[in-house]
Write a protein that holds these residues in place. Structure first.
Motif, PDB file in Angstrom:
ATOM      1  N   ALA A 305       0.824  -1.198   0.000  1.00 15.97           N
ATOM      2  CA  ALA A 305       0.000   0.000   0.000  1.00 15.97           C
ATOM      3  C   ALA A 305       0.865   1.257   0.000  1.00 15.97           C
ATOM      4  CB  ALA A 305      -0.934  -0.010   1.200  1.00 15.97           C
ATOM      5  N   LEU A 306       2.008   1.175   0.652  1.00 19.13           N
ATOM      6  CA  LEU A 306       2.884   2.336   0.704  1.00 19.13           C
ATOM      7  C   LEU A 306       3.538   2.594  -0.650  1.00 19.13           C
ATOM      8  CD1 LEU A 306       4.579   1.966   4.198  1.00 19.13           C
ATOM      9  CD2 LEU A 306       2.722   3.505   3.505  1.00 19.13           C
ATOM     10  N   VAL A 307       3.990   1.503  -1.328  1.00 18.37           N
ATOM     11  CA  VAL A 307       4.636   1.742  -2.617  1.00 18.37           C
ATOM     12  C   VAL A 307       3.608   1.914  -3.739  1.00 18.37           C
ATOM     13  CG1 VAL A 307       6.846   0.654  -2.101  1.00 18.37           C
ATOM     14  CG2 VAL A 307       4.985  -0.722  -3.055  1.00 18.37           C
ATOM     15  N   ASP A 308       2.407   1.387  -3.552  1.00 20.81           N
ATOM     16  CA  ASP A 308       1.403   1.472  -4.608  1.00 20.81           C
ATOM     17  C   ASP A 308       0.157   2.190  -4.098  1.00 20.81           C
ATOM     18  OD1 ASP A 308      -0.372   1.187  -6.632  1.00 20.81           O
ATOM     19  OD2 ASP A 308      -0.010  -0.953  -6.949  1.00 20.81           O
ATOM     20  N   PRO A 309       0.042   3.488  -4.333  1.00 21.60           N
ATOM     21  CA  PRO A 309      -1.075   4.291  -3.816  1.00 21.60           C
ATOM     22  C   PRO A 309      -2.429   3.765  -4.296  1.00 21.60           C
ATOM     23  CG  PRO A 309       0.592   5.667  -4.872  1.00 21.60           C
ATOM     24  CD  PRO A 309       0.937   4.258  -5.178  1.00 21.60           C
TER      25      PRO A 309
END
Lengths: 315, 495
Positions: A305-309
Motif C-alpha cells: 500500500a505504501l509503494v502502490d497508492p
C-alpha cells in the motif's frame, strides 16, 4: 488506508485462530505418549501414570486447548515436558539465534540479488546478463544443505577459518557470534539470492516495457535514468512479496541448516521436540512461527500500500 | 644461501618458542561431543541415557558404581556388610563428603534418596531396581542399613545405576536444571540445545582429578559430528554415530579411535504369541536364516560382536551359543516346510530410528526373503515404537538394542513385548535372586542363557560396539560402556 489496515488485521486474527485449532488437532492425533517416551522401556505403569499426572496430561483435550490458548494470550506458553523449563524462555533463547540468522541471510540475499538483478535487467542479453542468469540457475538448483556441507569441508575442515558449527552465544562477543552465523547464513542466502535476483530481473524487464516508462523515455530520460527513477519502484511489488515469503521461510525453514551447523535455533528445537514428543513445545513454536508468517505478510501488505497508492485508494 | 639458512633457523626458533610455550602446561579443559542432549539433568527422573552420559560419576554418585570393565566398586559407600540371610545390607559411608551446595552428605540423604525412588508417586524410570527394599534406616550419620523383603543377588549392582544416585532433599525442586550432587564436577552453564559446561568441584572428597573444565557439546547429525571432529571443534566424540567414518579417523595421527563393548544386546525381536511365531520351529527358521556377520559388516561396518543369547560377551558368565543359531538357509527352509510354511509367509518388521535397526533391517529383510519370509518394513520414531511395538505388541518382528546392563530378567516378564515369560525361566530368575554365591549365580545365568537360546525367543544378532573418537593426546576415556556414562574422573591430557 485505515480501512485497508483494519481489514488486513481482521484477516490476520482469523488466520491465527484457525491455525491454532489446526495445530492443536494435528498434534492431538500424533501417536506416542510423552510420559511413556520419557520413562523408557523399563518403566512401570504406575510410574507413567504418576508422570502423566505431573505433566497435566490427564485432562480432556478441550480443556487442554483452552488452557493452551488462554495461556498464550497472557504470554504463558506452558512448561516443556522434557526440559521442564518454561517454553517461553526456551523460545526466547532460540530466537536469539534464529532471528539474527534469518536477518543475516536475508541481508546477504538482498545485497547480492539487487545489484545482480538490476545489472542483468539493464543490460539484457549482455555477457553480464547471461552470467547472472547462469549462476542463479545453479544457485536455485543446488540444495542448500549440500552447499552448507561443502562450505564446512572447505572453510572449516581444510582452511580452518571457521568452526564446523555451534554457536558461542552473544555474550561471547558480537563478532564471534556473527562469525559463527556466517557459513549458515551464506548457505541459506545462496538459493534465496538466486531466486530474488531472477524475480528482480524479470520484474524490472516487465516494467521497462510499460507505457509509463516509454513516456519517461519520450520526455528525454535515458534508459538508465528511466530504470532508476520509474521502473525500479514499480518493480518492487513482486520483489517485496518474495522477500516477505523468504523471511518467513528463513525463520521457520532453517531446520536442516541448523542441523548441519548444530545451531541451537528454533528449527532444531521443533525437530527435537517432535521426536521427544514434547508436544507443548511443538505446538507453541509452530504457533509462533505461524504468527511470524502472518505478521510478515501483514507488513508486506502494508508495504504494498505504501509503494502502490492505488491499493490504498481502492479500499 | 646463508641468509636463507638464517631465515630457517629463526623460523624454527619461533616455532619452538610458540609450540613450547603451549606445551608447558597440559591442557585441563576438554570438549566432548555427544549425539543427544539430555532433556534435563535428573538421572532419577527419566530413562534418557543422555542424562547419565553427562552426570554419571561426574556430577552424581551412588552407594556403589560401575568401573570401566563393568565391575561394581565402592562409591559413596566405602564398604558394606551383608547379613547371612542376604536380607540386610549395612553400608559404611565415606566421611567428609559434601554436596555441591556445601551441605554434608550423610545417612539421612541416602535414606531420602532410596525412599524417594521407591515411593508411590516416584517417577523413577527404573523403579524395579528398588522393588525389593523393605526399609532403609540411618543407624548413625555414616551408616545406613537397607533391609530387603526378599534376597536379591543383584542389589549392589542395582545401586550402581545412575537411577540410584544419592541426591540432596533440599535440591529436589530444581534438580532438573540445577543438579546438586557429590561428584567431582559441578554444573556451571547449560546453553540448552548447544552445550553443558561442568567445572571442577574444589571440595571433592575423592581422589584428585586433572580436568578443570569439561564441555559437552550436542551434535545430532552424523555428518556434522564428523565435521566437528575433523575441524577439532570437539576433542572427543563418544558413541560416534557414523561407524563408516572411523577408519578415516584411525588413519589420521591427530585422532585415536576407541572401540569397546556396551551392554547393548541387539536382537531381532520376535512376537512369540503372534502366529506363526508361536511355533518354535518358525522362530528357529528365522534364526537360521540370518547371517550375523553380514549384518555386522553391512550395518555396523564391522563393529560388533556376534551373540547367540541375550547376554554381554564381556561378562564372565557369558557362554557362546551362536552355533545354535548358525547361518543355515537350507535348514531354515526345511524347518519352515516342517511347520507347514513351505511357501513362506508375510510379516511386519518395525524399525526404530537408530542406524543399527534401519540398516540392519534392510539386510535382514533380504536374508529372510531368501528363505521365503516376506517382511513389510515400517520405520517408526521412538515414541511410535514404544506405543505400537513395546506397549501395543502390534508387530511381527522388530530390531532393537537392549542397552540396560544385565537385563536377561526381562525374559521372565510375561507381558514384556516379545511375550516369552516361560514359568521355567521365571523359576530360574527367582533362584538367581535368592543366590549370592558367585559360582552358583554363574551356573544359573548360564542355564538361563541356554534356555532362551534353545527356545529361539528372539534372533540374537550382535553386541553393540561402543565406538568413540578422541584426540590422540587424551588418556583415560572409557572404551567400554558398562552403563551410558562419560566418566571424566580419570581423564587427562598427556602433554
Amino acid at each position: 488506508m485505515l480501512r485497508y489496515t483494519l481489514k488486513r488485521l481482521l484477516s490476520l486474527s482469523v488466520s491465527l485462530l484457525v491455525a491454532s485449532i489446526i495445530i492443536f488437532l494435528a498434534i492431538e492425533v500424533v501417536p506416542g505418549d510423552p510420559a511413556s517416551y520419557m520413562l523408557g522401556i523399563n518403566a512401570q505403569p504406575d510410574t507413567i501414570a504418576a508422570l502423566r499426572e505431573e505433566l497435566g496430561l490427564n485432562v480432556s483435550a478441550v480443556e487442554r486447548y483452552v488452557n493452551w490458548v488462554s495461556g498464550m494470550l497472557t504470554g504463558n506458553f506452558g512448561t516443556s515436558y522434557t526440559y521442564r523449563t518454561p517454553v517461553v524462555d526456551m523460545i526466547g533463547d532460540r530466537m536469539w539465534i534464529s532471528l539474527p540468522l534469518a536477518l543475516y541471510a536475508l541481508l546477504l540475499s538482498t545485497l547480492i540479488a539487487f545489484p545482480a538483478g538490476i545489472l542483468a535487467a539493464s543490460k539484457r542479453g549482455s555477457v553480464a546478463d547471461t552470467l547472472v542468469m547462469g549462476i542463479t540457475q545453479l544457485g536455485v538448483a543446488i540444495p542448500n544443505f549440500w552447499f552448507a556441507m561443502l562450505m564446512v569441508l572447505v572453510f572449516a575442515i581444510n582452511l580452518r577459518w571457521f568452526s564446523a558449527g555451534g554457536f558461542p552465544g552473544w555474550d561471547g562477543g558480537f563478532w564471534l557470534a556473527v562469525k559463527a552465523l556466517t557459513l549458515p547464513a551464506v548457505s541459506l542466502a545462496l538459493p534465496q539470492a538466486s531466486i530474488l535476483a531472477r524475480v528482480m530481473r524479470s520484474a524490472l524487464l516487465d516494467t521497462l516495457g510499460e507505457d509509463f516508462v516509454r513516456s519517461a523515455r519520450a520526455k528525454g530520460l535515458n534508459r538508465r535514468q528511466a530504470l532508476w527513477r520509474h521502473a525500479l519502484r514499480n518493480a518492487m511489488i513482486p520483489v517485496l512479496t518474495i522477500i516477505g515469503l523468504q523471511f518467513s521461510f528463513l525463520l521457520a525453514g532453517a531446520i536442516i541448516i541448523e542441523n548441519v551447523f548444530f545451531l541451537p535455533g528454533l528449527g532444531r528445537l521443533v525437530f527435537q521436540s517432535i521426536s521427544q514428543r514434547d508436544l507443548i513445545v511443538v505446538e507453541s513454536v509452530v504457533m509462533l512461527l505461524v504468527f511470524a508468517v502472518v505478521i510478515v505478510n501483514f507488513s508486506v501488505d502494508i508495504a504494498y500500500a505504501l509503494v502502490d497508492p492505488r491499493l490504498r485508494r481502492r479500499s | 644461501m646463508t641468509n636463507m639458512k638464517t631465515g630457517y633457523v629463526i623460523a624454527a626458533a619461533v616455532a619452538i618458542a610458540l609450540t613450547g610455550g603451549a606445551a608447558q602446561a597440559a591442557k585441563t579443559d576438554i570438549v566432548i561431543g555427544l549425539q543427544l542432549e539430555p532433556p534435563h539433568l535428573d538421572p532419577t527422573g527419566a530413562a534418557a541415557g543422555a542424562i547419565d552420559q553427562v552426570v554419571y560419576s561426574n556430577v552424581f554418585e551412588g552407594l556403589t558404581r560401575f568401573a570401566s570393565d563393568g565391575s561394581i566398586i565402592p562409591g559413596l559407600a566405602k564398604s558394606w556388610e551383608i547379613s547371612d540371610d542376604g536380607l540386610s545390607y549395612i553400608f559404611h559411608l565415606n566421611e567428609g563428603v559434601t554436596f555441591h551446595d556445601g551441605s554434608a552428605m550423610d545417612a539421612e540423604d541416602v535414606k531420602f534418596s532410596l525412599d524417594r525412588a521407591r515411593a508411590e508417586d516416584s517417577t523413577n524410570a527404573q523403579k524395579a531396581l528398588f522393588a525389593d527394599i523393605a526399609s532403609v534406616e540411618a543407624m548413625d550419620l555414616a551408616t545406613v542399613k537397607v533391609t530387603l523383603s526378599k534376597q536379591n543377588g543383584s542389589f549392589l549392582f542395582n545401586m550402581a545405576w545412575g537411577d540410584a544416585v544419592i541426591v540432596a532433599p533440599e535440591s529436589i525442586a530444581d534438580i532438573k536444571t540445577k543438579p546438586i550432587g557429590t561428584g567431582p564436577f559441578v554444573l556451571s552453564n547449560w546453553v540448552q540445545g548447544d552445550r553443558i559446561e561442568l567445572a571442577k568441584n574444589p571440595d571433592y572428597w575423592g581422589s584428585a582429578i586433572s580436568l578443570d573444565k569439561a564441555t559437552f557439546k550436542f551434535i545430532s547429525d552424523p555428518t556434522a559430528a564428523f565435521a566437528a571432529v575433523m575441524a577439532e571443534d570437539v576433542n572427543a566424540f563418544m558413541a560416534f554415530p557414523a561407524p563408516e567414518n572411523l577408519p578415516q579417523f584411525d588413519a589420521d595421527p591427530r585422532f585415536k579411535v576407541l572401540v569397546g563393548s556396551t551392554e547393548g544386546e541387539t536382537i531381532l525381536a520376535i512376537n512369540n504369541k503372534l502366529p506363526p511365531f508361536d511355533n518354535v520351529k518358525i522362530r528357529e527358521a528365522v534364526a537360521h536364516a540370518i547371517d550375523r556377520q553380514a549384518i555386522i559388516d553391512g550395518a555396523m561396518f564391522g563393529y560388533g560382536t556376534p551373540i547367540g543369547t541375550h547376554f554381554a560377551p564381556h561378562n564372565p558368565a557369558y557362554i557362546d551359543l551362536t552355533a545354535l543359531s548358525a547361518y543355515d538357509p537350507e535348514k531354515s527352509k526345511a524347518l519352515l516346510a516342517e511347520a507347514g510354511f513351505a511357501d513362506g509367509f508375510t510379516t511386519t518388521l518395525k524399525l526404530p530410528p537408530p542406524s543399527y535397526a534401519r540398516r540392519g533391517g534392510e539386510i535382514i529383510a533380504s536374508q529372510l526373503k531368501a528363505v521365503g519370509i516376506t517382511v513389510e518394513i515400517s520405520n517408526l520414531e521412538w515414541a511410535q515404537w514404544l506405543e505400537q511395538v513395546f506397549r501395543g505388541k502390534d508387530f511381527g518382528l522388530s530390531i532393537v538394542s537392549h542397552t540396560e546392563p544385565m537385563d536377561i530378567g526381562i525374559y521372565g516378564r510375561e507381558d514384556y513385548y516379545f511375550q516369552y515369560g516361560k514359568p521355567e525361566f521365571q523359576a530360574l530368575m527367582a533362584e538367581l535372586n535368592a543366590t549370592t554365591d558367585p559360582a552358583e549365580r554363574t551356573s544359573i545365568l548360564q542355564a538361563a542363557q541356554t534356555m532362551i537360546s534353545e527356545d529361539y525367543v528372539n534372533a540374537y544378532l550382535f553386541q553393540l560396539a561402543n565406538t568413540g573418537v578422541a584426540n590422540a593426546k587424551i588418556e583415560g576415556l572409557w572404551a567400554n560402556a558398562p552403563t551410558q556414562a562419560v566418566d571424566l574422573t580419570g581423564v587427562s591430557w598427556t602433554d
